[in-house]
Design a protein around this motif. Structure first.
Motif, mmCIF file in Angstrom:
data_model
loop_
_atom_site.group_PDB
_atom_site.id
_atom_site.type_symbol
_atom_site.label_atom_id
_atom_site.label_comp_id
_atom_site.label_asym_id
_atom_site.label_seq_id
_atom_site.Cartn_x
_atom_site.Cartn_y
_atom_site.Cartn_z
ATOM 1 N N UNK A 1 0.388 -1.789 3.868
ATOM 2 C CA UNK A 1 0.680 -1.571 2.446
ATOM 3 C C UNK A 1 -0.598 -1.350 1.647
ATOM 4 N N UNK A 2 -1.639 -2.092 1.997
ATOM 5 C CA UNK A 2 -2.928 -1.962 1.323
ATOM 6 C C UNK A 2 -3.500 -0.557 1.517
ATOM 7 N N UNK A 3 -3.263 0.027 2.681
ATOM 8 C CA UNK A 3 -3.775 1.367 2.996
ATOM 9 C C UNK A 3 -2.967 2.479 2.347
ATOM 10 N N UNK A 4 -1.763 2.161 1.905
ATOM 11 C CA UNK A 4 -0.863 3.157 1.323
ATOM 12 C C UNK A 4 -1.074 3.239 -0.190
ATOM 13 N N UNK A 5 -1.579 4.376 -0.650
ATOM 14 C CA UNK A 5 -1.846 4.557 -2.085
ATOM 15 C C UNK A 5 -0.607 4.341 -2.952
ATOM 16 N N UNK A 6 0.563 4.657 -2.424
ATOM 17 C CA UNK A 6 1.789 4.572 -3.217
ATOM 18 C C UNK A 6 2.181 3.145 -3.592
ATOM 19 N N UNK A 7 1.701 2.157 -2.843
ATOM 20 C CA UNK A 7 2.074 0.770 -3.148
ATOM 21 C C UNK A 7 1.293 0.202 -4.324
ATOM 22 N N UNK A 8 0.102 0.732 -4.563
ATOM 23 C CA UNK A 8 -0.742 0.206 -5.629
ATOM 24 C C UNK A 8 -1.415 -1.108 -5.280
ATOM 25 N N UNK A 9 -1.233 -1.570 -4.041
ATOM 26 C CA UNK A 9 -1.807 -2.853 -3.635
ATOM 27 C C UNK A 9 -3.328 -2.832 -3.684
ATOM 28 N N UNK A 10 -3.915 -1.662 -3.499
ATOM 29 C CA UNK A 10 -5.382 -1.531 -3.545
ATOM 30 C C UNK A 10 -5.948 -1.980 -4.889
ATOM 31 N N UNK A 11 -5.127 -2.020 -5.918
ATOM 32 C CA UNK A 11 -5.586 -2.401 -7.250
ATOM 33 C C UNK A 11 -5.515 -3.893 -7.530
ATOM 34 N N UNK A 12 -5.041 -4.666 -6.564
ATOM 35 C CA UNK A 12 -4.931 -6.110 -6.735
ATOM 36 C C UNK A 12 -6.215 -6.796 -6.258
ATOM 37 N N UNK A 13 -6.343 -8.056 -6.578
ATOM 38 C CA UNK A 13 -7.545 -8.799 -6.180
ATOM 39 C C UNK A 13 -7.508 -9.144 -4.695
ATOM 40 N N UNK A 14 -8.679 -9.405 -4.141
ATOM 41 C CA UNK A 14 -8.783 -9.800 -2.735
ATOM 42 C C UNK A 14 -8.001 -11.089 -2.481
ATOM 43 N N UNK A 15 -8.054 -12.012 -3.403
ATOM 44 C CA UNK A 15 -7.355 -13.283 -3.246
ATOM 45 C C UNK A 15 -5.841 -13.082 -3.219
ATOM 46 N N UNK A 16 -5.337 -12.206 -4.069
ATOM 47 C CA UNK A 16 -3.905 -11.902 -4.094
ATOM 48 C C UNK A 16 -3.472 -11.288 -2.763
ATOM 49 N N UNK A 17 -4.235 -10.318 -2.288
ATOM 50 C CA UNK A 17 -3.907 -9.636 -1.033
ATOM 51 C C UNK A 17 -4.000 -10.613 0.133
ATOM 52 N N UNK A 18 -5.010 -11.467 0.121
ATOM 53 C CA UNK A 18 -5.129 -12.493 1.153
ATOM 54 C C UNK A 18 -3.906 -13.402 1.135
ATOM 55 N N UNK A 19 -3.429 -13.761 -0.039
ATOM 56 C CA UNK A 19 -2.229 -14.600 -0.154
ATOM 57 C C UNK A 19 -1.018 -13.936 0.480
ATOM 58 N N UNK A 20 -0.875 -12.646 0.271
ATOM 59 C CA UNK A 20 0.220 -11.909 0.902
ATOM 60 C C UNK A 20 0.068 -11.916 2.424
ATOM 61 N N UNK A 21 -1.153 -11.674 2.879
ATOM 62 C CA UNK A 21 -1.419 -11.680 4.315
ATOM 63 C C UNK A 21 -1.097 -13.051 4.908
ATOM 64 N N UNK A 22 -1.579 -14.105 4.273
ATOM 65 C CA UNK A 22 -1.371 -15.462 4.784
ATOM 66 C C UNK A 22 0.122 -15.786 4.876
ATOM 67 N N UNK A 23 0.867 -15.407 3.847
ATOM 68 C CA UNK A 23 2.318 -15.653 3.854
ATOM 69 C C UNK A 23 2.968 -14.916 5.035
#
Length: 69
Positions: free
Chosen positions: A41-63
């Motif tokens: 999802x992070x690699x996909x421009x359409x999700x917009x996940x690239x615009x979130x913080x590293x901590x937020x993305x890490x939280x998603x990964x950890x979950x």
């Protein structure tokens, strides 16, 4: 800043967080991240996940990672 540049600046922090949380090497952390749904999802421009913080993305990964155990 384009999406690729934004991702490139966030990736090291995400990898560091994963490496520290799971006591694994940064290479292993990078592999785990990029083979995860969160990494896809992070690699996909359409999700917009690239615009979130590293901590937020890490939280998603950890979950995601904890649910797979």
């Amino acid at each position: 800043m384009d999406h690729a540049t934004t991702r490139a600046t966030i990736i090291p922090e995400i990898v560091r967080l994963i490496s520290e949380e799971y006591k694994i090497s940064e290479k292993e952390a990078l592999d785990k991240f990029y083979t995860s749904a969160t990494g896809a999802s992070f690699s996909d421009d359409d999700t917009g996940l690239y615009g979130q913080s590293a901590l937020f993305i890490f939280g998603l990964f950890r979950e995601e990672y904890e649910q797979q155990k």
